[in-house]
Design an enzyme around this catalytic site. Sequence first.
Site, PDB file in Angstrom:
ATOM      1  CD  GLU A  10     -60.013   1.090  11.785  1.00 33.32           C
ATOM      2  OE1 GLU A  10     -58.787   1.208  11.653  1.00 33.32           O
ATOM      3  OE2 GLU A  10     -60.681   1.781  12.582  1.00 33.32           O
ATOM      4  CG  ASP A  83     -59.899   0.671  15.690  1.00 33.38           C
ATOM      5  OD1 ASP A  83     -60.448  -0.441  15.688  1.00 33.38           O
ATOM      6  OD2 ASP A  83     -58.671   0.809  15.526  1.00 33.38           O
ATOM      7  CG  ASP A  85     -59.756   5.853  17.310  1.00 32.15           C
ATOM      8  OD1 ASP A  85     -60.409   5.714  16.238  1.00 32.15           O
ATOM      9  OD2 ASP A  85     -58.605   5.409  17.439  1.00 32.15           O
ATOM     10  CD  GLU A  87     -57.238   8.795  11.744  1.00 32.60           C
ATOM     11  OE1 GLU A  87     -57.070   8.945  10.521  1.00 32.60           O
ATOM     12  OE2 GLU A  87     -57.054   9.689  12.583  1.00 32.60           O
ATOM     13  CE1 TYR A 302     -59.247   1.080  19.490  1.00 33.61           C
ATOM     14  CE2 TYR A 302     -59.598   3.189  20.582  1.00 33.61           C
ATOM     15  CZ  TYR A 302     -59.229   2.455  19.467  1.00 33.61           C
ATOM     16  OH  TYR A 302     -58.809   3.105  18.328  1.00 33.61           O
ATOM     17  NE  ARG A 304     -54.304   4.055  18.215  1.00 35.38           N
ATOM     18  CZ  ARG A 304     -54.365   2.894  17.564  1.00 35.38           C
ATOM     19  NH1 ARG A 304     -55.480   2.175  17.615  1.00 35.38           N
ATOM     20  NH2 ARG A 304     -53.344   2.449  16.857  1.00 35.38           N
ATOM     21  CG  HIS A 346     -62.538   4.693  24.396  1.00 38.41           C
ATOM     22  ND1 HIS A 346     -63.665   4.460  23.648  1.00 38.41           N
ATOM     23  CD2 HIS A 346     -61.718   5.445  23.611  1.00 38.41           C
ATOM     24  CE1 HIS A 346     -63.536   5.039  22.468  1.00 38.41           C
ATOM     25  NE2 HIS A 346     -62.374   5.649  22.424  1.00 38.41           N
TER      26      HIS A 346
END
Length: 429
Positions: A10, A83, A85, A87, A302, A304, A346
């Site tokens: 990203e 990433d 997640d 998203e 990570y 989130r 995670h």
Amino acid sequence: MAKHSLVIVESPAKAKTIGKYLGKEFEVKACMGHLRDLPKSTLGVDLEHDFEPVYKPIKGKEDIIADLKKSAKSAEMVYLATDPDREGEAISWHLKQLLNLPDEKTRRVTFNEITKNVVQESIREPRDIDQKLVDAQQARRILDRIVGYELSPLLWKKIRRGLSAGRVQSVATRMVDDRDREIEEFKPEEYWTLDANLFGDDAKKLPFAARYHGKDGKKAELKSAEDVDAVVHETEHAPFTVKTVKRTDKQRSPSPPFTTSTMQQEASRKLSMTPRRTMAIAQQLYEGVDIEGEGTVGLITYMRTDSLRISEEALASAKTFIRGRYGEHYAQTHRYKAKAGAQDAHEAIRPSNVNWTPEQLKKDLTGEQYRLYRLVWSRFLASQMANAVYDSVAVEVEAAGHSFRASSSSLKFSGYTAVYEEGKDEEKE
């Protein structure tokens, strides 16, 4: 030309870090987030046909899309490494559609931490895109759009233009309104506290305050000035005698390692950082920072996550570090259970290498990066340390049938507090 693989991440910072770990046979490029989305000018959701979304390439991203298409066409394999997640999964799915990537040359990889071992291991064990995660993100995005397009014009008409309403704002506003009504309907009750300042027989001893507890062995509340005056009148000339003294060792356990929400709360309390700023700095620490002698490395896992899980490898590393730095008695492995409803996708937020102490890295980090890294490092290390032990003394004093209580504690064994203590919104007693 030699065969090569394309890895799409990203951000440029992440591309730089991962590129260093993968070598010359991999080309790493950044897509800079979403490349296609629902159109801005229209609803973009077909309400009559099962809420089918209509996606369009985002304006201004044409050059990035063209460059990625060119690189993907010549690559033997394309690894989508956005990433880990919902998203990120959706961005990978959109990339696959947008770049017309066939199934046989497309793989999905995720990195919980950006370190050499994890990056290389993830590339060796890729997977397919998780369509359930993609669908979950799409459902949220479509709900955002439907609610926003229906409510935002109402806000513009009734309040002022430019305000946005959506899936989160609308519910949050309702919660604030409900709470406001509770406050308005609250019926305050008067209560009083009464302390007795007491001195021992030995004049050298310091005075101490004992809080009023009750009468005739029962707890009682003082609800008016008259109640207070009555107690004062009855005890004013009565002798105060010590009824009981209890001395015990009390233990306090360390807080668990950070999740996204607890990290934001602590950064707000201790560092005066807004949640948005906290996440921006955490993203930098996750994606990679230039460290002298190491190059670009990811410093934390990570950021989130709602999980409290820690890998066995990280637990073992923490135990070894604590034994070496603080001593055998300070090391105590703790495994934390996730709260009910947590997705546990995670690990908890922790340093990718506990041996990189904040002091060692300080010269290579910005002020904000150093302070947040120190917070994450300290919280994780403390979570794997022994309980703090306090020598606690509780005294009950009686006068004319009324009892007063006082307590005191002193640190006997520092345990995890040698590294970290959780901040509180209220001041310490």
